[in-house]
Design an enzyme around this catalytic site. Structure first.
Site, PDB file in Angstrom:
ATOM      1  N   ARG A 170       0.819  -1.223   0.000  1.00  0.00           N
ATOM      2  CA  ARG A 170       0.000   0.000   0.000  1.00  0.00           C
ATOM      3  C   ARG A 170       0.850   1.270   0.000  1.00  0.00           C
ATOM      4  O   ARG A 170       0.503   2.278   0.616  1.00  0.00           O
ATOM      5  CB  ARG A 170      -0.974   0.002   1.189  1.00  0.00           C
ATOM      6  N   SER A 220     -11.553  -0.881   2.511  1.00  0.00           N
ATOM      7  CA  SER A 220     -10.774  -1.410   3.624  1.00  0.00           C
ATOM      8  C   SER A 220     -10.095  -0.257   4.360  1.00  0.00           C
ATOM      9  O   SER A 220      -9.353   0.519   3.765  1.00  0.00           O
ATOM     10  CB  SER A 220      -9.734  -2.398   3.098  1.00  0.00           C
ATOM     11  N   GLU A 290      -5.213   2.352   6.007  1.00  0.00           N
ATOM     12  CA  GLU A 290      -5.024   2.247   4.559  1.00  0.00           C
ATOM     13  C   GLU A 290      -5.719   3.426   3.894  1.00  0.00           C
ATOM     14  O   GLU A 290      -5.220   3.996   2.931  1.00  0.00           O
ATOM     15  CB  GLU A 290      -5.599   0.929   4.066  1.00  0.00           C
TER      16      GLU A 290
END
EC number: 1.3.1.98
Length: 297
Positions: A170, A220, A290
């Protein structure tokens, strides 16, 4: 030249627009100025004028993994979704920053190109996918990207190779500089069209089954800590279903926070902090987000 003078050049620029119209959470304050460039030339003009006038500049894509604080964003906000061209040459797919990664994946599949099946259900833009190395179901952007073209703070176009983008979980180089993703080129392989599409439809069905798509959300919320899965941790900590204002930790998938109605960005952020605090107490793990959180407090 002032920013609004660019309207005379045909660039779509608006004032004091609620960003909740564009975020997947349906929350967020106002943009002082909001622009939708249709191509690289318009993007260059916007960036040049903003910098010349010392105006804060924020660039976002499809706003699917983003929380914009209720105080909104000062200066100029650029949304790249009108820059959405997708071109295919042989086994290479080049998509503009504002193109949806899912649209890019299906365009590739329809030309019998395999490699982007993992992106079948990712709602973000190509620019966002490069920025955060988006991934799902065992695949990531770094697995298939050949290069990204960016607009530098100096107003020049520059290419970064896969290696130069410094991908990790990420993360990419773009998070550490002021470059703006303009497009990305993916190197794929020839495959069987029906098999590719079957896999994509299967992953989409899996996503619908597992994720709370019936409510607005930012996808998410947390990065996965090494050796752990976030959802089960939240459940075992007794937090699944916890609600602050209109924001609720999803009862369907504990890794998501959904807008059950009239949630504010502050509701989302307070619930995120509550979950982080509780997970730290129970597991001694610092949960990292995230989702990207930006804007004025």
């Amino acid at each position: 030249m002032q920013l609004l003078d660019l309207k005379n050049n045909g660039i779509d620029i608006q004032e004091e627009i609620p960003l909740s119209r564009y975020t997947f959470t349906k929350t967020g304050g106002r943009a002082e100025y909001l622009a939708f460039p249709k191509n690289v030339d318009e993007l260059k003009q916007l960036v040049k004028v903003a910098k010349a006038n010392n105006m804060p500049l924020t660039v976002i894509g499809n706003a699917s993994n983003l929380i914009i604080r209720d105080g909104g964003i000062s200066g100029l906000v650029i949304i790249t979704t009108e820059m959405n061209k997708i071109e295919i040459s042989g086994t290479e797919v080049t998509a503009a920053a504002g193109a949806k990664i899912v649209d890019t994946a299906f365009a590739a599949a329809n030309q019998s190109l395999t490699g982007m099946e993992f992106a079948a259900g990712i709602p973000g833009s190509i620019g966002g996918a490069v920025f955060m190395n988006a991934g799902a179901y065992g695949g990531e952007t770094q697995d298939v990207i050949e290069k990204a073209t960016v607009l530098t703070p100096e107003g020049e176009l520059k290419d970064y190779s896969n290696e130069e983008l410094q991908f990790s979980y990420r993360h990419s180089l773009i998070q550490t500089n002021d470059d703006i993703v303009v497009s990305a080129t993916f190197k794929l392989k020839k495959g069987n069209k029906l098999e590719i599409l079957d896999e994509m439809h299967y992953l989409n069905a899996l996503r619908r089954y597992k994720q709370p798509l019936e409510y607005p959300s930012c996808g998410s919320v947390f990065k996965r800590p090494a050796g752990h899965f976030v959802g089960p941790m939240i459940i075992k900590a007794g937090l699944q279903g916890t609600q602050i204002g209109g924001a609720q930790n999803s009862t369907k998938h504990a890794g998501f926070i959904v807008n059950r109605g009239n949630a504010t960005a502050t509701d989302y952020i307070e619930l995120i902090h509550l979950i982080q605090k509780r997970i730290k107490e129970v597991y001694d793990i610092d949960l990292k987000t995230e989702v990207r959180i930006i804007g004025n407090r």
